[in-house]
Design an enzyme around this catalytic site. Structure first.
Site, PDB file in Angstrom:
ATOM      1  N   ASP A   9       0.784  -1.197   0.054  1.00 38.18           N
ATOM      2  CA  ASP A   9       0.333   0.104  -0.085  1.00 38.18           C
ATOM      3  C   ASP A   9       0.879   1.353   0.031  1.00 38.18           C
ATOM      4  O   ASP A   9       0.455   2.165   0.727  1.00 38.18           O
ATOM      5  CB  ASP A   9      -0.930   0.000   1.208  1.00 38.18           C
ATOM      6  CG  ASP A   9      -1.936  -1.263   1.060  1.00 38.18           C
ATOM      7  OD1 ASP A   9      -1.849  -2.109   0.263  1.00 38.18           O
ATOM      8  OD2 ASP A   9      -2.617  -1.122   2.184  1.00 38.18           O
ATOM      9  N   ASP A  47      -4.902  -0.578  -1.913  1.00 35.19           N
ATOM     10  CA  ASP A  47      -5.985  -0.645  -1.164  1.00 35.19           C
ATOM     11  C   ASP A  47      -6.801  -0.105  -2.254  1.00 35.19           C
ATOM     12  O   ASP A  47      -6.566   0.999  -2.958  1.00 35.19           O
ATOM     13  CB  ASP A  47      -5.723   0.187   0.015  1.00 35.19           C
ATOM     14  CG  ASP A  47      -6.494  -0.029   1.024  1.00 35.19           C
ATOM     15  OD1 ASP A  47      -6.842  -1.074   1.553  1.00 35.19           O
ATOM     16  OD2 ASP A  47      -7.038   1.067   1.934  1.00 35.19           O
ATOM     17  N   HIS A  49     -10.765   0.781  -2.698  1.00 37.47           N
ATOM     18  CA  HIS A  49     -12.237   0.760  -2.231  1.00 37.47           C
ATOM     19  C   HIS A  49     -13.145   1.330  -3.022  1.00 37.47           C
ATOM     20  O   HIS A  49     -12.850   2.162  -3.665  1.00 37.47           O
ATOM     21  CB  HIS A  49     -12.223   1.348  -0.952  1.00 37.47           C
ATOM     22  CG  HIS A  49     -11.452   0.902   0.593  1.00 37.47           C
ATOM     23  ND1 HIS A  49     -11.564  -0.364   0.802  1.00 37.47           N
ATOM     24  CD2 HIS A  49     -10.342   1.409   0.982  1.00 37.47           C
ATOM     25  CE1 HIS A  49     -10.686  -0.585   1.839  1.00 37.47           C
ATOM     26  NE2 HIS A  49      -9.830   0.546   1.920  1.00 37.47           N
ATOM     27  N   HIS A  82     -10.510   6.911   1.680  1.00 44.77           N
ATOM     28  CA  HIS A  82      -9.414   6.722   1.100  1.00 44.77           C
ATOM     29  C   HIS A  82      -9.214   5.741   0.170  1.00 44.77           C
ATOM     30  O   HIS A  82     -10.252   4.856   0.082  1.00 44.77           O
ATOM     31  CB  HIS A  82      -8.338   6.570   2.447  1.00 44.77           C
ATOM     32  CG  HIS A  82      -8.725   5.132   3.097  1.00 44.77           C
ATOM     33  ND1 HIS A  82      -9.567   4.996   3.848  1.00 44.77           N
ATOM     34  CD2 HIS A  82      -8.146   3.899   2.618  1.00 44.77           C
ATOM     35  CE1 HIS A  82      -9.528   3.715   4.155  1.00 44.77           C
ATOM     36  NE2 HIS A  82      -8.592   3.014   3.414  1.00 44.77           N
ATOM     37  N   LYS A 107      -7.117  -5.018  -2.980  1.00 45.63           N
ATOM     38  CA  LYS A 107      -7.861  -5.381  -1.705  1.00 45.63           C
ATOM     39  C   LYS A 107      -8.740  -4.383  -1.275  1.00 45.63           C
ATOM     40  O   LYS A 107      -8.778  -3.164  -1.420  1.00 45.63           O
ATOM     41  CB  LYS A 107      -6.942  -6.043  -0.644  1.00 45.63           C
ATOM     42  CG  LYS A 107      -5.918  -5.033  -0.182  1.00 45.63           C
ATOM     43  CD  LYS A 107      -4.909  -5.352   0.758  1.00 45.63           C
ATOM     44  CE  LYS A 107      -4.060  -4.303   1.166  1.00 45.63           C
ATOM     45  NZ  LYS A 107      -4.911  -3.202   2.053  1.00 45.63           N
ATOM     46  N   CYS A 152      -2.024  -2.623   7.773  1.00 44.67           N
ATOM     47  CA  CYS A 152      -1.968  -3.552   6.508  1.00 44.67           C
ATOM     48  C   CYS A 152      -0.627  -4.534   6.531  1.00 44.67           C
ATOM     49  O   CYS A 152      -0.548  -5.489   6.121  1.00 44.67           O
ATOM     50  CB  CYS A 152      -2.108  -2.902   5.046  1.00 44.67           C
ATOM     51  SG  CYS A 152      -3.862  -2.150   5.084  1.00 44.67           S
TER      52      CYS A 152
HETATM   53  C1  VGL Z   1      -4.775   0.744   5.810  1.00 45.43           C
HETATM   54  C2  VGL Z   1      -6.462   1.636   7.105  1.00 45.43           C
HETATM   55  C3  VGL Z   1      -7.270   1.579   6.138  1.00 45.43           C
HETATM   56  C4  VGL Z   1      -3.283   0.247   5.740  1.00 45.43           C
HETATM   57  C5  VGL Z   1      -5.562   0.568   4.802  1.00 45.43           C
HETATM   58  O1  VGL Z   1      -2.808   0.162   4.254  1.00 45.43           O
HETATM   59  O2  VGL Z   1      -2.536   0.154   6.537  1.00 45.43           O
HETATM   60  N1  VGL Z   1      -4.963   1.386   6.847  1.00 45.43           N
HETATM   61  N2  VGL Z   1      -6.961   0.944   5.168  1.00 45.43           N
HETATM   62 ZN    ZN Z   2      -8.476   1.137   3.576  1.00 46.82          ZN
END
Ligand code: VGL
Ligand code: ZN
Length: 198
Positions: A9, A47, A49, A82, A107, A152
């Site tokens: 990420d 990440d 969404h 995010h 993901k 993550c």
């Molecule tokens: C993450 C919070 C929400 C991460 C991803 O990459 O650590 N943290 N989504």
């Molecule tokens: Zn996230």
């Protein structure tokens, strides 16, 4: 022994100026680019969404970012919006070297379940498919770097160890959110699982 590098990420929203900025998140990019050169097998996670995801505080009336809520699969931190699919925030940091990646594992696409780990969604049972992809090419050892150490990266490392991989987390190439002691807890859990936190 076949060893892969998983870069977790390293996206604009987790870097300074992003929607869920991890302090100094961008500092690790040059070191990750250098480390990639030492690996034949590089995987990136992203990440990713849909708008209105259930992990966003904005999807819950009366809730604010970083509040907790109870999901059918357990407690869940509510985040600022995010990494929305296709947005600038969801793109990799512009300096991250992506050309050598064999695979980009996305993901967090299921609107009802968050997914911190590269291997399973937060219900701990729905697989992403990454385990099979690694096993089928004979990967036994994993090194993890990226963002955020305490979410993550830690969830991915713990799942990888449970799946039988030998796991190293390069803490110097990770940065943390550190919410209510989450970094210390994540480090304790990873150490207890036999993960090398070098
Ligand atoms: C993450 C919070 C929400 C991460 C991803 O990459 O650590 N943290 N989504
Ligand atoms: Zn996230």
């Amino acid at each position: 022994m076949t060893h892969a590098l998983i870069v977790i990420d390293v996206q604009n929203d987790f870097c300074p100026g992003g929607a869920l900025a991890v302090p100094q998140g961008d500092e690790i990019v040059p070191g990750i680019n250098t480390l990639m050169k030492a690996f034949d097998h590089v995987i990136l996670t992203q990440d990713w969404h849909p708008a209105g995801h259930s992990s966003f505080a904005s999807s819950h009336p009366e809730k604010s970012p970083f509040d907790m809520t109870e999901m059918p699969y357990g407690p869940q931190v509510l985040w600022p919006d995010h990494c929305i699919q296709g947005s600038h925030g969801a793109a990799f940091h512009p300096d991250l070297e992506t050309d050598r990646a064999a695979l980009i594992q996305r993901k967090g696409m299921n609107p009802a379940i968050d997914s911190y780990s590269a291997f399973f969604e937060n219900d701990h049972t729905t697989p992403t498919g990454l385990d099979g992809a690694l096993q089928s090419v004979g990967i036994t050892d994993l090194t993890l770097v990226g963002l955020a150490t305490d979410f993550c990266v830690a969830y991915s490392a713990l799942d990888a160890a449970k799946l039988g991989f030998k796991v190293t987390v390069r803490s110097d190439l990770c940065r943390a959110i550190d919410l209510n002691g989450s970094l210390a807890e994540a480090r304790d859990n990873m150490a207890a699982a036999g993960i090398d936190l070098s």
